[in-house]
Design a protein around this motif. Structure first.
Motif, PDB file in Angstrom:
ATOM      1  N   ALA A   5       0.861  -1.187   0.000  1.00  0.00           N
ATOM      2  CA  ALA A   5       0.000   0.000   0.000  1.00  0.00           C
ATOM      3  C   ALA A   5       0.892   1.229   0.000  1.00  0.00           C
ATOM      4  N   GLU A   6       0.389   2.311  -0.566  1.00  0.00           N
ATOM      5  CA  GLU A   6       1.172   3.543  -0.652  1.00  0.00           C
ATOM      6  C   GLU A   6       0.263   4.746  -0.461  1.00  0.00           C
ATOM      7  N   VAL A   7       0.743   5.711   0.300  1.00  0.00           N
ATOM      8  CA  VAL A   7      -0.006   6.944   0.540  1.00  0.00           C
ATOM      9  C   VAL A   7       0.946   8.112   0.374  1.00  0.00           C
ATOM     10  N   GLU A   8       0.466   9.177  -0.247  1.00  0.00           N
ATOM     11  CA  GLU A   8       1.311  10.332  -0.556  1.00  0.00           C
ATOM     12  C   GLU A   8       0.729  11.596   0.065  1.00  0.00           C
ATOM     13  N   GLY A   9       1.595  12.345   0.760  1.00  0.00           N
ATOM     14  CA  GLY A   9       1.201  13.615   1.351  1.00  0.00           C
ATOM     15  C   GLY A   9       1.806  14.779   0.593  1.00  0.00           C
ATOM     16  N   ALA A  10       1.470  15.980   1.004  1.00  0.00           N
ATOM     17  CA  ALA A  10       1.981  17.180   0.344  1.00  0.00           C
ATOM     18  C   ALA A  10       3.439  17.427   0.708  1.00  0.00           C
ATOM     19  N   GLY A  11       4.083  18.353  -0.006  1.00  0.00           N
ATOM     20  CA  GLY A  11       5.443  18.730   0.305  1.00  0.00           C
ATOM     21  C   GLY A  11       5.484  19.775   1.412  1.00  0.00           C
ATOM     22  N   VAL A  12       6.690  20.110   1.841  1.00  0.00           N
ATOM     23  CA  VAL A  12       6.889  21.069   2.929  1.00  0.00           C
ATOM     24  C   VAL A  12       7.542  22.324   2.353  1.00  0.00           C
ATOM     25  N   LYS A  13       6.973  23.469   2.682  1.00  0.00           N
ATOM     26  CA  LYS A  13       7.503  24.732   2.181  1.00  0.00           C
ATOM     27  C   LYS A  13       8.863  25.048   2.808  1.00  0.00           C
ATOM     28  N   ALA A  14       9.558  25.981   2.187  1.00  0.00           N
ATOM     29  CA  ALA A  14      10.885  26.391   2.671  1.00  0.00           C
ATOM     30  C   ALA A  14      10.791  26.959   4.080  1.00  0.00           C
ATOM     31  N   TRP A  15      11.781  26.614   4.892  1.00  0.00           N
ATOM     32  CA  TRP A  15      11.900  27.097   6.266  1.00  0.00           C
ATOM     33  C   TRP A  15      10.646  26.815   7.094  1.00  0.00           C
ATOM     34  N   ARG A  16      10.048  25.672   6.859  1.00  0.00           N
ATOM     35  CA  ARG A  16       8.857  25.307   7.610  1.00  0.00           C
ATOM     36  C   ARG A  16       9.016  23.915   8.205  1.00  0.00           C
ATOM     37  N   ARG A  17       8.249  23.670   9.247  1.00  0.00           N
ATOM     38  CA  ARG A  17       8.157  22.343   9.842  1.00  0.00           C
ATOM     39  C   ARG A  17       6.721  21.867   9.690  1.00  0.00           C
ATOM     40  N   ALA A  18       6.551  20.621   9.282  1.00  0.00           N
ATOM     41  CA  ALA A  18       5.217  20.094   9.028  1.00  0.00           C
ATOM     42  C   ALA A  18       5.076  18.710   9.639  1.00  0.00           C
TER      43      ALA A  18
END
Length: 431
Positions: free
Chosen positions: A223-236
């Protein structure tokens, strides 16, 4: 029609799945159109494993046996025309491994019967495959109820002269799961650079190792799940869950030629960073309450500490300030872009008779006491070799399921937001 009109094996009560140490009883039935002389009628119970160097090839290069018992049902004589029944019973050994079938090898248990006729006459043979399930109790694995945590730091260059780093931390609520249980995934990404990251991807992987002349490792994505990317200088932070579909159990106790491992892999493609967490798939669920790390409350004991982001370089800070960009504000929560288990196919399985009920949204296994499910096949795979210069060779293996079917979850797993938003008051910890 010839003399032998019917020659078959049937097991008592129509059973096909047994446990190690159980008696296996059945009957050999013969229907004759004319008298048949014979030297002996014998029945044999056999358990063995074979491994090949080629996919879907039964010319085994390595074999091992687990049991081989024979009974004589009748001595030399002649069977008159008509129907004849010969009952038999074997005691399965307590060390017999669980049945398994893969593209490079299989563990097969079967009953064979033979009518040995006089010289120059053709012998008559038949066989029947049955399945053994040796349940894996997850509670017997040390620290199985503890969270799984791992972290990786990747330094990289961008815009030719600038450098940055990404800290990727992933954890799961348990180390072991049963079929139908929800695997709770938590990921923390700290982007210590002025460049956005690629989407974060989590994959549940199955690795089957076959011991032929050399070890063959057969890996596929469950199974595979994909999330969004992380913006510059941010923590997610990212929270998701994967329902464990019908899978063979981890390891195969009693078998030295085939071994099964499962992993949860969380990765970024740009910059390239990967975290791998080993998980166990068993038949008896963990009976301890999972300890789950929560955002803002710190990681569990033994987990690597999160890296506190340092201030960006002065020139980067000035550029970001000029552009009005944020600098390490409170962590944001990433959304999920795609989930391989949220497909129309899963909706159709809910109408199949005998399909298991969906699990509670808290990730615990189904409450009703059912027999542990048996799934013996690996499905489509892409093999690679641990040694040698040969590259990966894609293959397709027909999904071979036992007579008692294994079903995927009847419903796709809800997202983390849906799970939290739909919790009933009676299920909250305070109640």
């Amino acid at each position: 029609m010839g003399r032998v009109q019917l020659f078959e094996i049937s097991l008592s009560h129509g059973r096909v799945v047994y446990s190690p140490g159980e008696p296996l009883a059945g009957t050999v039935r013969v229907r004759l159109g004319a008298p048949l002389p014979f030297r002996a009628i014998r029945v044999t119970c056999i358990g063995s494993c074979g491994v090949s160097n080629k996919a879907n090839d039964t010319a085994w290069v390595v074999e091992e046996g687990y049991f081989n018992s024979s009974l004589s049902l009748a001595d030399k004589g002649s069977l008159p025309a008509g129907e004849h029944s010969f009952p038999f019973q074997f005691l399965l050994p307590a060390t017999a491994p669980t049945s398994f079938e893969g593209p490079f090898g299989k563990i097969v248990h079967q009953v064979r019967a033979a009518i040995h006729t006089p010289r120059f006459s053709k012998d008559h043979k038949c066989s029947l495959v049955f399945y053994i399930l040796s349940p894996l109790n997850l509670n017997s694995i040390p620290d199985i109820e503890q969270p799984n945590v791992a972290s990786a730091t990747k330094k990289f260059s961008y815009k030719l002269v600038k450098t940055g780093s990404v800290v990727l931390t992933a954890s799961t609520d348990l180390r072991g799961y049963v079929v139908g249980q929800a695997l709770q995934l938590h990921a923390d990404v700290e982007n210590q650079s002025g460049k956005d990251t690629s989407p974060v991807v989590a994959s549940l992987l199955q690795k089957v190792s076959y011991k032929a002349k050399r070890w063959i490792h057969d890996v596929r994505t469950i199974a595979e799940v994909e999330g969004a990317g992380v913006k510059a200088w941010r923590r997610a932070q990212w929270h998701e869950q994967i329902l464990v579909p019908a899978l063979p159990q981890s390891a195969l106790p009693g078998c030295s030629l085939i071994h099964i491992d499962y992993y949860l892999q969380v990765s970024l493609k740009a910059p390239e960073a990967t975290v791998t967490l080993p998980v166990f798939i068993g038949n008896i669920a963990v009976n301890h309450a999972p300890v789950s790390p929560r955002p803002g409350l710190g990681l569990p004991p033994g987990a690597p500490p999160l890296v506190v982001p340092s201030a960006p370089p002065q020139e980067e800070a000035e550029a970001e300030a000029a552009a009005g960009g944020p600098h390490f504000l409170d962590p944001v929560f990433l959304s999920t872009k795609s989930h391989s288990q949220r497909q129309p196919l899963l909706a159709t399985l809910s109408s199949v008779p005998g399909a298991p009920e969906p699990c509670p949204q808290d990730g615990s296994p189904a409450s009703h006491p059912l027999h542990p499910p048996l799934c013996i096949s690996t499905g489509a795979t892409v093999p690679y070799f641990a040694e040698g210069s040969g590259g990966p060779v894609p293959t397709t293996s027909t999904l071979i399921l036992p007579p008692e079917p294994c079903f995927l979850p009847a419903e796709a797993p809800p997202s983390y937001e849906q799970s939290c938003g739909g919790v009933e008051p009676s299920l909250t910890p305070e109640s």
